[in-house]
Design a protein around this motif. Structure first.
Motif, PDB file in Angstrom:
ATOM      1  N   ASP A  39       3.618  12.150  -2.062  1.00 45.48           N
ATOM      2  CA  ASP A  39       4.545  11.616  -1.126  1.00 45.48           C
ATOM      3  C   ASP A  39       5.756  11.588  -1.837  1.00 45.48           C
ATOM      4  O   ASP A  39       6.922  11.839  -1.438  1.00 45.48           O
ATOM      5  CB  ASP A  39       4.099  10.549  -0.523  1.00 45.48           C
ATOM      6  CG  ASP A  39       2.869  10.826   0.341  1.00 45.48           C
ATOM      7  OD1 ASP A  39       2.818  11.794   1.143  1.00 45.48           O
ATOM      8  OD2 ASP A  39       1.831   9.807   0.365  1.00 45.48           O
ATOM      9  N   GLY A  57       1.241   7.213  -0.269  1.00 46.96           N
ATOM     10  CA  GLY A  57       1.144   6.177   0.840  1.00 46.96           C
ATOM     11  C   GLY A  57       2.596   5.925   1.370  1.00 46.96           C
ATOM     12  O   GLY A  57       3.241   6.728   1.159  1.00 46.96           O
ATOM     13  N   PRO A  58       2.655   4.996   2.224  1.00 47.08           N
ATOM     14  CA  PRO A  58       1.342   4.239   2.469  1.00 47.08           C
ATOM     15  C   PRO A  58       0.390   4.688   3.436  1.00 47.08           C
ATOM     16  O   PRO A  58       0.326   5.705   4.200  1.00 47.08           O
ATOM     17  CB  PRO A  58       1.820   2.959   3.540  1.00 47.08           C
ATOM     18  CG  PRO A  58       3.316   3.321   3.582  1.00 47.08           C
ATOM     19  CD  PRO A  58       3.564   4.605   2.982  1.00 47.08           C
ATOM     20  N   ARG A  59      -0.750   4.609   2.893  1.00 42.11           N
ATOM     21  CA  ARG A  59      -2.147   5.101   3.585  1.00 42.11           C
ATOM     22  C   ARG A  59      -3.239   4.006   3.537  1.00 42.11           C
ATOM     23  O   ARG A  59      -3.076   3.168   2.940  1.00 42.11           O
ATOM     24  CB  ARG A  59      -2.560   6.430   2.818  1.00 42.11           C
ATOM     25  CG  ARG A  59      -3.243   6.081   1.145  1.00 42.11           C
ATOM     26  CD  ARG A  59      -3.441   7.236   0.765  1.00 42.11           C
ATOM     27  NE  ARG A  59      -3.922   7.076  -0.753  1.00 42.11           N
ATOM     28  CZ  ARG A  59      -4.117   8.124  -1.892  1.00 42.11           C
ATOM     29  NH1 ARG A  59      -3.749   9.273  -1.170  1.00 42.11           N
ATOM     30  NH2 ARG A  59      -4.491   7.970  -2.952  1.00 42.11           N
ATOM     31  N   GLU A  60      -4.222   4.386   4.633  1.00 42.87           N
ATOM     32  CA  GLU A  60      -5.372   3.185   4.650  1.00 42.87           C
ATOM     33  C   GLU A  60      -5.866   3.073   3.579  1.00 42.87           C
ATOM     34  O   GLU A  60      -6.359   3.864   2.598  1.00 42.87           O
ATOM     35  CB  GLU A  60      -6.061   3.933   5.495  1.00 42.87           C
ATOM     36  CG  GLU A  60      -6.761   3.087   6.521  1.00 42.87           C
ATOM     37  CD  GLU A  60      -7.575   3.395   7.640  1.00 42.87           C
ATOM     38  OE1 GLU A  60      -7.209   4.501   8.288  1.00 42.87           O
ATOM     39  OE2 GLU A  60      -8.346   2.630   8.532  1.00 42.87           O
ATOM     40  N   ILE A  69      -4.848  -7.563   5.803  1.00 42.31           N
ATOM     41  CA  ILE A  69      -4.550  -7.564   7.295  1.00 42.31           C
ATOM     42  C   ILE A  69      -3.009  -7.837   7.540  1.00 42.31           C
ATOM     43  O   ILE A  69      -2.603  -7.221   8.433  1.00 42.31           O
ATOM     44  CB  ILE A  69      -5.383  -8.429   8.128  1.00 42.31           C
ATOM     45  CG1 ILE A  69      -5.415  -8.031   9.597  1.00 42.31           C
ATOM     46  CG2 ILE A  69      -5.214  -9.682   7.936  1.00 42.31           C
ATOM     47  CD1 ILE A  69      -6.654  -7.637  10.139  1.00 42.31           C
ATOM     48  N   GLN A 116       5.742  -4.412   6.067  1.00 47.59           N
ATOM     49  CA  GLN A 116       5.715  -3.489   6.990  1.00 47.59           C
ATOM     50  C   GLN A 116       4.953  -2.672   7.516  1.00 47.59           C
ATOM     51  O   GLN A 116       4.582  -1.795   8.558  1.00 47.59           O
ATOM     52  CB  GLN A 116       6.811  -2.740   6.832  1.00 47.59           C
ATOM     53  CG  GLN A 116       8.336  -3.186   6.926  1.00 47.59           C
ATOM     54  CD  GLN A 116       9.434  -2.333   6.782  1.00 47.59           C
ATOM     55  OE1 GLN A 116       9.425  -1.050   6.878  1.00 47.59           O
ATOM     56  NE2 GLN A 116      10.595  -2.874   6.688  1.00 47.59           N
ATOM     57  N   PHE A 117       3.621  -2.701   6.480  1.00 48.72           N
ATOM     58  CA  PHE A 117       2.660  -1.679   6.630  1.00 48.72           C
ATOM     59  C   PHE A 117       1.237  -2.429   6.240  1.00 48.72           C
ATOM     60  O   PHE A 117       0.674  -2.194   5.407  1.00 48.72           O
ATOM     61  CB  PHE A 117       2.519  -0.743   5.203  1.00 48.72           C
ATOM     62  CG  PHE A 117       4.236  -0.059   5.099  1.00 48.72           C
ATOM     63  CD1 PHE A 117       4.656   0.659   6.405  1.00 48.72           C
ATOM     64  CD2 PHE A 117       4.870  -0.233   4.187  1.00 48.72           C
ATOM     65  CE1 PHE A 117       5.838   1.054   6.019  1.00 48.72           C
ATOM     66  CE2 PHE A 117       6.125   0.058   3.992  1.00 48.72           C
ATOM     67  CZ  PHE A 117       6.670   0.980   4.990  1.00 48.72           C
ATOM     68  N   PRO A 118       0.684  -3.167   7.222  1.00 45.44           N
ATOM     69  CA  PRO A 118      -0.473  -3.919   7.174  1.00 45.44           C
ATOM     70  C   PRO A 118      -1.626  -3.183   6.877  1.00 45.44           C
ATOM     71  O   PRO A 118      -1.493  -1.673   7.529  1.00 45.44           O
ATOM     72  CB  PRO A 118      -0.635  -4.774   8.327  1.00 45.44           C
ATOM     73  CG  PRO A 118       0.548  -4.149   9.262  1.00 45.44           C
ATOM     74  CD  PRO A 118       1.411  -3.590   8.547  1.00 45.44           C
ATOM     75  N   ARG A 119      -2.588  -3.325   6.148  1.00 43.66           N
ATOM     76  CA  ARG A 119      -3.891  -2.653   5.931  1.00 43.66           C
ATOM     77  C   ARG A 119      -3.731  -1.396   5.129  1.00 43.66           C
ATOM     78  O   ARG A 119      -4.780  -0.520   5.024  1.00 43.66           O
ATOM     79  CB  ARG A 119      -4.705  -2.388   7.439  1.00 43.66           C
ATOM     80  CG  ARG A 119      -4.767  -3.565   8.175  1.00 43.66           C
ATOM     81  CD  ARG A 119      -5.621  -3.010   9.454  1.00 43.66           C
ATOM     82  NE  ARG A 119      -4.941  -2.305  10.573  1.00 43.66           N
ATOM     83  CZ  ARG A 119      -5.459  -1.171  11.010  1.00 43.66           C
ATOM     84  NH1 ARG A 119      -6.470  -0.573  10.680  1.00 43.66           N
ATOM     85  NH2 ARG A 119      -4.507  -0.669  12.035  1.00 43.66           N
ATOM     86  N   THR A 120      -2.700  -1.270   4.598  1.00 43.48           N
ATOM     87  CA  THR A 120      -2.320   0.093   3.727  1.00 43.48           C
ATOM     88  C   THR A 120      -2.330  -0.323   2.479  1.00 43.48           C
ATOM     89  O   THR A 120      -2.410  -1.228   1.904  1.00 43.48           O
ATOM     90  CB  THR A 120      -1.137   0.737   4.039  1.00 43.48           C
ATOM     91  OG1 THR A 120      -0.035   0.118   4.174  1.00 43.48           O
ATOM     92  CG2 THR A 120      -1.225   1.163   5.666  1.00 43.48           C
ATOM     93  N   ASP A 149      11.650   7.963  -3.840  1.00 42.01           N
ATOM     94  CA  ASP A 149      11.518   9.328  -3.138  1.00 42.01           C
ATOM     95  C   ASP A 149      10.771   9.492  -2.278  1.00 42.01           C
ATOM     96  O   ASP A 149      10.708  10.291  -1.360  1.00 42.01           O
ATOM     97  CB  ASP A 149      10.870  10.042  -4.560  1.00 42.01           C
ATOM     98  CG  ASP A 149      10.980  11.547  -4.362  1.00 42.01           C
ATOM     99  OD1 ASP A 149      12.034  12.330  -3.514  1.00 42.01           O
ATOM    100  OD2 ASP A 149       9.866  12.091  -4.858  1.00 42.01           O
ATOM    101  N   ALA A 150       9.811   8.566  -2.245  1.00 40.21           N
ATOM    102  CA  ALA A 150       8.542   8.612  -1.081  1.00 40.21           C
ATOM    103  C   ALA A 150       9.084   8.097   0.247  1.00 40.21           C
ATOM    104  O   ALA A 150       8.301   8.024   1.331  1.00 40.21           O
ATOM    105  CB  ALA A 150       7.389   8.025  -1.592  1.00 40.21           C
ATOM    106  N   GLY A 151      10.228   7.688   0.123  1.00 35.75           N
ATOM    107  CA  GLY A 151      10.748   6.845   1.288  1.00 35.75           C
ATOM    108  C   GLY A 151      10.268   5.746   1.649  1.00 35.75           C
ATOM    109  O   GLY A 151      10.175   5.317   2.976  1.00 35.75           O
ATOM    110  N   LYS A 236      18.858  15.734  -5.869  1.00 38.03           N
ATOM    111  CA  LYS A 236      18.056  16.619  -5.352  1.00 38.03           C
ATOM    112  C   LYS A 236      18.919  17.253  -4.108  1.00 38.03           C
ATOM    113  O   LYS A 236      19.066  18.307  -3.637  1.00 38.03           O
ATOM    114  CB  LYS A 236      16.904  16.069  -4.976  1.00 38.03           C
ATOM    115  CG  LYS A 236      16.240  16.845  -4.055  1.00 38.03           C
ATOM    116  CD  LYS A 236      14.423  15.843  -3.922  1.00 38.03           C
ATOM    117  CE  LYS A 236      14.409  15.686  -2.424  1.00 38.03           C
ATOM    118  NZ  LYS A 236      13.185  14.633  -2.295  1.00 38.03           N
TER     119      LYS A 236
END
Lengths: 246, 184
Positions: A39, A57-60, A69, A116-120, A149-151, A236
Motif C-alpha cells: 500500500d 494496511g490498515p487491514r484486519e 477494539i 480512526q481504524f479500530p480492530r485493524t 505514501d500509503a495515505g 512522484k
C-alpha cells in the motif's frame, strides 16, 4: 562500541574516515512508491545504508487476539538481511531486532491517528539490505515516508538522526567504523513540528554536557532530513505532472 | 481538520453505494468484501428476493458481485449493506468486467456531476457502474470495455493534474479511431 583499535577515526585536520567534518551528514536519498503490491513503500539510501520499507494496511488484524477494539495497532518488523553486514548475519529475529521492532512500532504509534481504524493492524516491514550504522533511525525515517505514501493519516512524519562521541569529539551521523570503535552512539528521532522526542537510545557513555551537545546536533540534522522526506513524497506527483505537459 | 490522501483504503460511510464481492455465505447472511479493512454483511431480509434461511446460496454465491448501499456503520466500523432500495439500481451484477481504483480517486473518475464517466460511457458505448469504494463494473463489447478500462486507469494515474478532461477527449477520440481502422 568502545572496542580498542588503532584506527585513527579523526585525522589531524579534523576530518573523519570518510572525509566528513564533525557536523556533516552522509548523503541521503529517499524514493517512494518502489513496490507495486504494498500500500505504501519507501527506499532509503543513507551513506552505506540501504533499507527498503513496505507498509500494508490498515487491514484486519490477525491473529484476532492482537486486535484492539478501540484503535489500530502498528506492527513494525525490523529485519536485517543475512548479507547486510560483513560477516553473515544469522537470519531471523534476534534480541536486537525484536527490540528495534518494538521501539520503532512505539515511535510510529505516536504519530498515526490510530483511533480512526479500530480492530485493524498497520504492518510495517523494514528490511535492511545493507547496513552501515544508524539503521534503526534510517529505517524509522523511511517507515514514516512509506506510511505517508500509503495515505495513512498522521500528525507529522517522524525523522531522526544519530550523534555520538568519537575520539573525545561529538560528531554527527556515525558511520560503521565510528559506531564500532567510537565511544558513544545516541540515536534520536523526533516529530519535527513539535520537536517531541519519540525515540532516544544510547550506547556507550557521555557526560551530561556531551549528551546535550549531541542531541542538539542530531535534532538540527533531523530537520534537514525532514526536507528530504517531504521532497521524496512530492517528487512522484511532480514527475507525472511534468510528463503530461510534454 | 483532515486531508484527503492520494490513495488509501475505503472506509464505509452510511448511504454510500458500493460494489462488493461475496466471499462467504452463511445461513442468513452473506459476507461481502468491499476492499476495505473491514468486511461488510448483507442480511437476507435486505434483499428483494423471497429467501429462506439456509438456502440463500441460490441467490448469491461466493464470487458474485453486488451493487449495494451501505445501510449502517457502527462505532467499531462494522457495517451492513442493503439491496432493498428501489429505483437506485441496486442489484446483483451479472456479466461485465470488474476493475479497481483506490477509493480517493473515485470523485475524479465520476467528474463534476458525472461528466467524466458519462464521456467515457458515450464514447465507448459501455455501461459503467462506479462504487464509492473504488470497484468499477463495466459491461459492453470486449474491445470497448478495454478502452474504458484504459481510460479509467489514465484518470487514476493523473488524478491530481489539471487539464485532464481535454486529454481524455483526445484519448477517447484516438482509441475509437483505432478500433474503426482509420488511424489518421
Amino acid at each position: 562500541m568502545g572496542t580498542p583499535s588503532n584506527i585513527k577515526l579523526i585525522d589531524e585536520n579534523g576530518l573523519r574516515l570518510d572525509g566528513r567534518g564533525d557536523e556533516e551528514l552522509r548523503p541521503i536519498k529517499i524514493t517512494t512508491d518502489v513496490l507495486e503490491r504494498a500500500d505504501g513503500s519507501a527506499f532509503i539510501e543513507w551513506g552505506g545504508n540501504k533499507i527498503l520499507v513496505a507498509v500494508y494496511g490498515p487491514r484486519e488484524a490477525y491473529p484476532k487476539h492482537t486486535q484492539d477494539i478501540e484503535k489500530a495497532v502498528i506492527k513494525a518488523r525490523y529485519n536485517m538481511a543475512a548479507f547486510s553486514v560483513d560477516e553473515r548475519k544469522k537470519p531471523g529475529p534476534d534480541r536486537r531486532s525484536i527490540e528495534l521492532s518494538m521501539v520503532i512500532s512505539n515511535a510510529l504509534s505516536s504519530v498515526v491517528f490510530l483511533e480512526q481504524f479500530p480492530r485493524t493492524s498497520i504492518d510495517v516491514f523494514i528490511e535492511v539490505l545493507q547496513a552501515d550504522a544508524g539503521t534503526r533511525i534510517a529505517g524509522l525515517t523511511a517507515a514514516s515516508v512509506a506510511l505517508a505514501d500509503a495515505g495513512i493519516p498522521m500528525k507529522d512524519l517522524i525523522v531522526g538522526c544519530a550523534a555520538g562521541k568519537v575520539e573525545n569529539t561529538i560528531v554527527l551521523d556515525l558511520n560503521k567504523e565510528e559506531d564500532n570503535y567510537g565511544q558513544a552512539d545516541l540515536p534520536v528521532a523526533i516529530i519535527p513540528k513539535t520537536k517531541d522526542i519519540v525515540l532516544l537510545q544510547m550506547d556507550g557513555d557521555m557526560s551530561e554536557d556531551e549528551i546535550d551537545r549531541a542531541m542538539d546536533l542530531a535534532i538540527n540534522a533531523s530537520l534537514k532530513i525532514y526536507e528530504h522526506q517531504k521532497d521524496a513524497l512530492k517528487r512522484k506527483y511532480f514527475s507525472i505532472a511534468q510528463e503530461d505537459e510534454q | 481538520m483532515d486531508v484527503v490522501p492520494f490513495h488509501g483504503s475505503y472506509f464505509p460511510r452510511r448511504n454510500d453505494k458500493v460494489i462488493g464481492k461475496v466471499i462467504e455465505v452463511g445461513p442468513s447472511m452473506w459476507t461481502v468484501d468491499i476492499r476495505s479493512p473491514y468486511l461488510t454483511m448483507l442480511h437476507m431480509n435486505d434483499t428483494p428476493w423471497k429467501t429462506f434461511s439456509g438456502e440463500i446460496k441460490k441467490f448469491l454465491n461466493t464470487g458474485d458481485y453486488v451493487y449495494a448501499k451501505v445501510m449502517n456503520v457502527n462505532e467499531v466500523k462494522e457495517s451492513w449493506i442493503t439491496l432493498k432500495e428501489p429505483g437506485q439500481g441496486l442489484r446483483k451484477l451479472e456479466g461485465g468486467h470488474i476493475m479497481y481504483v483506490p477509493a480517493p480517486k473515485v470523485p475524479r473518475i465520476i467528474g463534476k456531476t458525472g461528466s467524466m464517466v458519462n464521456m467515457i460511457k458515450d464514447a465507448t458505448s459501455t455501461r459503467i457502474i462506479i462504487g464509492q469504494n473504488g470497484l468499477i463494473w463495466i459491461d459492453g463489447a470486449p474491445e470497448d470495455v478495454l478502452i474504458a478500462d484504459e481510460a479509467i486507469k489514465m484518470i487514476e494515474r493523473e488524478a491530481h493534474t489539471t487539464g485532464l478532461t481535454d486529454r481524455m477527449v483526445e484519448f477517447l477520440k484516438k482509441a475509437k479511431g483505432e478500433i474503426n481502422g482509420n488511424t489518421q
